[in-house]
Design a protein around this motif. Structure first.
Motif, PDB file in Angstrom:
ATOM      1  N   UNK A 118       2.118 -11.213  46.907  1.00  0.00           N
ATOM      2  CA  UNK A 118       3.376 -12.115  47.068  1.00  0.00           C
ATOM      3  C   UNK A 118       3.468 -12.050  48.637  1.00  0.00           C
ATOM      4  N   UNK A 119       3.569 -13.325  49.138  1.00  0.00           N
ATOM      5  CA  UNK A 119       3.855 -13.414  50.475  1.00  0.00           C
ATOM      6  C   UNK A 119       5.168 -12.879  51.246  1.00  0.00           C
ATOM      7  N   UNK A 120       4.948 -12.144  52.338  1.00  0.00           N
ATOM      8  CA  UNK A 120       6.213 -11.727  53.131  1.00  0.00           C
ATOM      9  C   UNK A 120       7.028 -12.645  53.721  1.00  0.00           C
ATOM     10  N   UNK A 121       6.460 -13.758  53.479  1.00  0.00           N
ATOM     11  CA  UNK A 121       7.436 -14.945  54.055  1.00  0.00           C
ATOM     12  C   UNK A 121       7.768 -15.913  52.832  1.00  0.00           C
ATOM     13  N   UNK A 122       7.835 -15.342  51.613  1.00  0.00           N
ATOM     14  CA  UNK A 122       7.935 -16.188  50.444  1.00  0.00           C
ATOM     15  C   UNK A 122       9.372 -16.211  50.359  1.00  0.00           C
ATOM     16  N   UNK A 123       9.977 -16.743  49.166  1.00  0.00           N
ATOM     17  CA  UNK A 123      11.260 -16.808  49.010  1.00  0.00           C
ATOM     18  C   UNK A 123      11.929 -15.804  48.791  1.00  0.00           C
ATOM     19  N   UNK A 124      13.339 -15.555  49.391  1.00  0.00           N
ATOM     20  CA  UNK A 124      14.014 -14.488  49.216  1.00  0.00           C
ATOM     21  C   UNK A 124      15.562 -15.103  49.069  1.00  0.00           C
ATOM     22  N   UNK A 125      16.425 -14.287  48.313  1.00  0.00           N
ATOM     23  CA  UNK A 125      17.647 -14.709  48.125  1.00  0.00           C
ATOM     24  C   UNK A 125      18.840 -13.560  48.508  1.00  0.00           C
ATOM     25  N   UNK A 126      20.153 -13.849  48.690  1.00  0.00           N
ATOM     26  CA  UNK A 126      20.975 -12.800  48.996  1.00  0.00           C
ATOM     27  C   UNK A 126      22.255 -13.252  47.976  1.00  0.00           C
ATOM     28  N   UNK A 127      22.815 -12.346  47.621  1.00  0.00           N
ATOM     29  CA  UNK A 127      24.028 -12.272  46.770  1.00  0.00           C
ATOM     30  C   UNK A 127      25.212 -11.624  47.694  1.00  0.00           C
ATOM     31  N   UNK A 128      26.229 -12.378  47.974  1.00  0.00           N
ATOM     32  CA  UNK A 128      27.035 -11.975  48.680  1.00  0.00           C
ATOM     33  C   UNK A 128      28.724 -11.937  48.173  1.00  0.00           C
ATOM     34  N   UNK A 129      29.429 -10.903  48.060  1.00  0.00           N
ATOM     35  CA  UNK A 129      30.716 -10.857  47.790  1.00  0.00           C
ATOM     36  C   UNK A 129      31.699 -11.650  48.602  1.00  0.00           C
ATOM     37  N   UNK A 130      32.543 -12.636  48.200  1.00  0.00           N
ATOM     38  CA  UNK A 130      33.415 -13.341  49.195  1.00  0.00           C
ATOM     39  C   UNK A 130      34.633 -12.316  49.237  1.00  0.00           C
ATOM     40  N   UNK A 131      35.705 -12.941  50.285  1.00  0.00           N
ATOM     41  CA  UNK A 131      36.800 -12.078  50.349  1.00  0.00           C
ATOM     42  C   UNK A 131      37.523 -12.030  49.039  1.00  0.00           C
ATOM     43  N   UNK A 132      37.518 -12.966  48.147  1.00  0.00           N
ATOM     44  CA  UNK A 132      38.294 -13.078  46.987  1.00  0.00           C
ATOM     45  C   UNK A 132      37.631 -11.973  45.987  1.00  0.00           C
ATOM     46  N   UNK A 133      36.432 -11.405  46.357  1.00  0.00           N
ATOM     47  CA  UNK A 133      35.949 -10.469  45.353  1.00  0.00           C
ATOM     48  C   UNK A 133      34.842 -11.056  44.462  1.00  0.00           C
TER      49      UNK A 133
END
Length: 225
Positions: A199-214
């Motif tokens: 798996x490439x170390x510059x392959x796709x990555x994703x982030x899940x982030x919680x909004x101010x509303x939760x």
């Protein structure tokens, strides 16, 4: 933020001095039940190829490329790949490009992940590994398997040199259509490893982030250095 350091210079050390490091997959998602529920729901929408629902789960400023503005409409275009958005020579490849993007999204969100110091949840887990400045990240690959055979030649019958588990290796000249890749371990050993486990170390990555509303949202889906 990346948290695990691959010791600087390690990949260039001599076989007598170098050490090999392993980075087993650990999924921290279970620390937050609401994240677990969101990710499961998002994966169901991705598996159903529900474009509207997946776009609705994204941040208003979802980051998609190092050279574009991002945002939900760009995300929708990436998911649908309208032929008219492609150059004439690529119009016939629209369906293939669309399927690839969906498959990469599904695969990435399915990966074990980790929380950074901002509370963002990143996938895959090996994105947290910091490579030495001396290493070209485009040649660095993560071995995504346990006891994968490193062989003397690119053949299933070739002698086994080592068994590789969750390590960073160097692939100087990756060949996309080849079953095996010639790789180098951090202790200097060279051999051939099955491409399916790299798996490439510059392959796709994703982030899940919680909004101010939760509410959790998909806020990054990007590839490249």
């Amino acid at each position: 933020m990346k948290l695990f350091l691959l010791v600087a210079g390690l990949l260039l050390a001599s076989p007598a001095l170098a050490q090999r490091q392993t980075f087993p997959p650990i999924d921290e998602a279970g620390q937050n039940p609401s994240l677990v529920a969101f990710r499961a729901d998002l994966l169901a929408k991705i598996e159903a190829r529900d474009t509207d629902a997946v776009v609705a789960a994204a941040c208003p400023d979802i980051y998609l490329s190092h050279g574009t503005a991002g945002g939900p409409e760009e995300f929708r275009t990436n998911l649908t790949v309208p032929p008219e958005t492609l150059g004439e020579e690529f119009k016939d490849e629209a369906a293939e490009l669309r399927d690839f993007y969906w498959s990469q999204l599904q695969q990435t969100v399915s990966q074990p992940g980790y929380f950074d110091d901002q509370g963002e949840f990143w996938m895959p887990h090996y994105w947290r590994i910091i490579l030495p400045a001396t290493v070209d990240p485009f040649t660095a690959f993560y071995v995504s398997g346990e006891s994968i055979t490193l062989r003397q030649a690119p053949s299933r019958g070739a002698p086994i040199l080592a068994l590789i588990s969750h390590e960073i290796v160097i692939v100087p000249d990756y060949q996309p259509d080849e079953e095996y890749q010639k790789i180098r371990l951090t202790d200097g050993t060279s051999g051939y490893l099955l491409s399916d486990f790299l798996a490439s170390m510059v392959g796709y990555r994703a982030a899940l982030v919680r909004s101010e509303a939760g509410d959790w949202q998909l806020c990054t889906f990007v590839t490249g250095d």
